[in-house]
Design a protein around this motif. Structure first.
Motif, PDB file in Angstrom:
ATOM      1  N   GLY A  87      -3.225 -31.751  49.932  1.00  8.98           N
ATOM      2  CA  GLY A  87      -1.851 -31.620  50.248  1.00  8.98           C
ATOM      3  C   GLY A  87      -0.848 -31.437  49.042  1.00  8.98           C
ATOM      4  N   GLY A  88      -1.257 -31.399  47.692  1.00 12.77           N
ATOM      5  CA  GLY A  88      -0.504 -31.038  46.765  1.00 12.77           C
ATOM      6  C   GLY A  88       0.445 -32.137  46.210  1.00 12.77           C
ATOM      7  N   ARG A  89       0.357 -33.329  46.695  1.00 13.39           N
ATOM      8  CA  ARG A  89       1.150 -34.323  45.977  1.00 13.39           C
ATOM      9  C   ARG A  89       0.655 -35.476  45.156  1.00 13.39           C
ATOM     10  NH1 ARG A  89       1.260 -35.586  51.560  1.00 13.39           N
ATOM     11  NH2 ARG A  89       2.553 -34.436  52.678  1.00 13.39           N
ATOM     12  N   ALA A  90      -0.559 -34.611  44.638  1.00 10.91           N
ATOM     13  CA  ALA A  90      -1.273 -35.708  43.480  1.00 10.91           C
ATOM     14  C   ALA A  90      -0.450 -35.716  42.391  1.00 10.91           C
ATOM     15  CB  ALA A  90      -2.571 -35.359  43.370  1.00 10.91           C
ATOM     16  N   PRO A 105      -6.252 -22.408  49.410  1.00  7.52           N
ATOM     17  CA  PRO A 105      -5.300 -22.423  48.516  1.00  7.52           C
ATOM     18  C   PRO A 105      -5.519 -22.776  46.969  1.00  7.52           C
ATOM     19  CG  PRO A 105      -5.395 -24.355  49.723  1.00  7.52           C
ATOM     20  CD  PRO A 105      -6.326 -23.467  50.454  1.00  7.52           C
ATOM     21  N   PRO A 106      -5.112 -22.926  46.186  1.00  8.53           N
ATOM     22  CA  PRO A 106      -5.812 -23.553  44.745  1.00  8.53           C
ATOM     23  C   PRO A 106      -6.009 -24.929  44.934  1.00  8.53           C
ATOM     24  CG  PRO A 106      -3.649 -22.451  44.275  1.00  8.53           C
ATOM     25  CD  PRO A 106      -3.765 -22.576  45.685  1.00  8.53           C
ATOM     26  N   ARG A 107      -7.253 -25.403  43.970  1.00 11.73           N
ATOM     27  CA  ARG A 107      -7.556 -26.866  44.380  1.00 11.73           C
ATOM     28  C   ARG A 107      -6.890 -28.034  44.353  1.00 11.73           C
ATOM     29  NH1 ARG A 107     -10.017 -30.398  40.632  1.00 11.73           N
ATOM     30  NH2 ARG A 107     -11.815 -31.639  41.776  1.00 11.73           N
ATOM     31  N   GLU A 108      -5.763 -27.560  43.351  1.00 11.99           N
ATOM     32  CA  GLU A 108      -4.784 -28.995  43.529  1.00 11.99           C
ATOM     33  C   GLU A 108      -3.870 -29.176  44.813  1.00 11.99           C
ATOM     34  OE1 GLU A 108      -5.040 -26.326  41.229  1.00 11.99           O
ATOM     35  OE2 GLU A 108      -3.103 -25.483  40.766  1.00 11.99           O
ATOM     36  N   PHE A 109      -3.844 -28.206  45.670  1.00 11.58           N
ATOM     37  CA  PHE A 109      -3.377 -28.220  46.910  1.00 11.58           C
ATOM     38  C   PHE A 109      -4.391 -28.507  48.057  1.00 11.58           C
ATOM     39  CE2 PHE A 109      -0.183 -25.976  44.649  1.00 11.58           C
ATOM     40  CZ  PHE A 109       0.718 -26.299  44.985  1.00 11.58           C
ATOM     41  N   ALA A 110      -5.654 -28.918  47.860  1.00 12.81           N
ATOM     42  CA  ALA A 110      -6.867 -29.250  48.595  1.00 12.81           C
ATOM     43  C   ALA A 110      -6.265 -30.398  49.227  1.00 12.81           C
ATOM     44  CB  ALA A 110      -8.247 -29.314  48.135  1.00 12.81           C
TER      45      ALA A 110
END
Ligand SMILES: NC(=O)c1ccc[n+]([C@@H]2O[C@H](COP(=O)([O-])OP(=O)(O)OC[C@H]3O[C@@H](n4cnc5c(N)ncnc54)[C@H](OP(=O)(O)O)[C@@H]3O)[C@@H](O)[C@H]2O)c1
Length: 206
Positions: free
Chosen positions: A203-206, A196-201
């Motif tokens: 879990g995507g809740r950041a 997945p894209p890095r921002e989902f590495a």
């Protein structure tokens, strides 16, 4: 791999020297890629100051390197080999990685695992940029100077070097190659889509 990477590095201004067991084939490759010379494997191991690319089949690599142990002392040795066999099996699954076997065969060389994840034709691209994003090239090694030399060789291809850890983690790069090749060649799958894209590495809740 010697042809693809060597030609790109020669075009980037490096003095490339080709080593091979067959002088006719080594001469032809040297002429094709604009190398400064050619010779036996030992001559290639001794030549130049920057790095030696090991581009041999996995089953013969460690033995060939053991025979070059003296000229390789202190040299940066780039290992692009893939210990992948029939059925996309990882041939080193029950023992040391290919990179570790090569490092054991030439203990005073500074081995860096690199360039093993992509087909040779990818390295011929000028540059390997996909959807506007330069190809990232993970590197594993224990010696900071050797890593810095290979990072520059990665940038000379128009790619971005990625720190993938010490040489023990080269086993993961080799396993990744077996996985990717199995997906690409065995399944015809778009293996690039597995991450997945890095921002989902996380879990995507950041
Ligand atoms: N091709 C790719 O797309 C690719 C991608 C990533 C990683 N790799 C890895 O890169 C390595 C090189 O692959 P390649 O495709 O460049 O292989 P290749 O085109 O088959 O070239 C292998 C070279 O090894 C030499 N060789 C074979 N047995 C030898 C021996 N016993 N002693 C000395 N030299 C020997 C051959 O010499 P002769 O010319 O005399 O036969 C040939 O020059 C492999 O480990 C492969 O898994 C390949």
């Amino acid at each position: 791999m010697a042809d693809a990477l060597g030609s790109r590095w020669a075009r980037a201004g490096h003095e490339v020297f080709v080593g091979g067991r067959n002088s006719g084939r080594a001469a032809a490759l040297a002429q094709r890629i604009g190398a400064v010379g050619f010779g036996e494997l030992g001559a290639a191991a001794e030549h130049g100051t920057d790095a030696v690319l090991l581009a041999l089949p996995h089953p013969v690599a460690a033995e060939a390197i053991a025979a070059l142990e003296v000229p390789l002392r202190g040299r940066v040795l780039i290992d692009c080999t893939n210990p992948v066999g029939p059925g996309f099996a990882l041939l080193t699954a029950d023992g040391p990685s290919a990179a570790r076997r090569i490092a054991s065969a030439a203990p005073a060389a500074h081995v860096v695992k690199a360039f093993n994840l992509c087909h040779e034709d990818v390295w011929r691209l000028t540059p390997p940029v996909f959807a506007g994003r330069p190809l990232a090239v993970p590197l594993c090694g224990d010696d900071e100077h050797a890593l810095s030399v290979v990072r520059q060789l990665v940038r000379d291809l128009g790619c971005e070097p990625l720190n993938a850890g010490n040489l023990d983690r080269a086993a993961l790069l080799e396993a990744t190659a077996a996985l990717l090749i199995g997906l690409w060649v065995g399944e015809g799958a778009d293996a690039q889509a597995i991450a997945p894209p890095r921002e989902f590495a996380g879990g995507g809740r950041a």
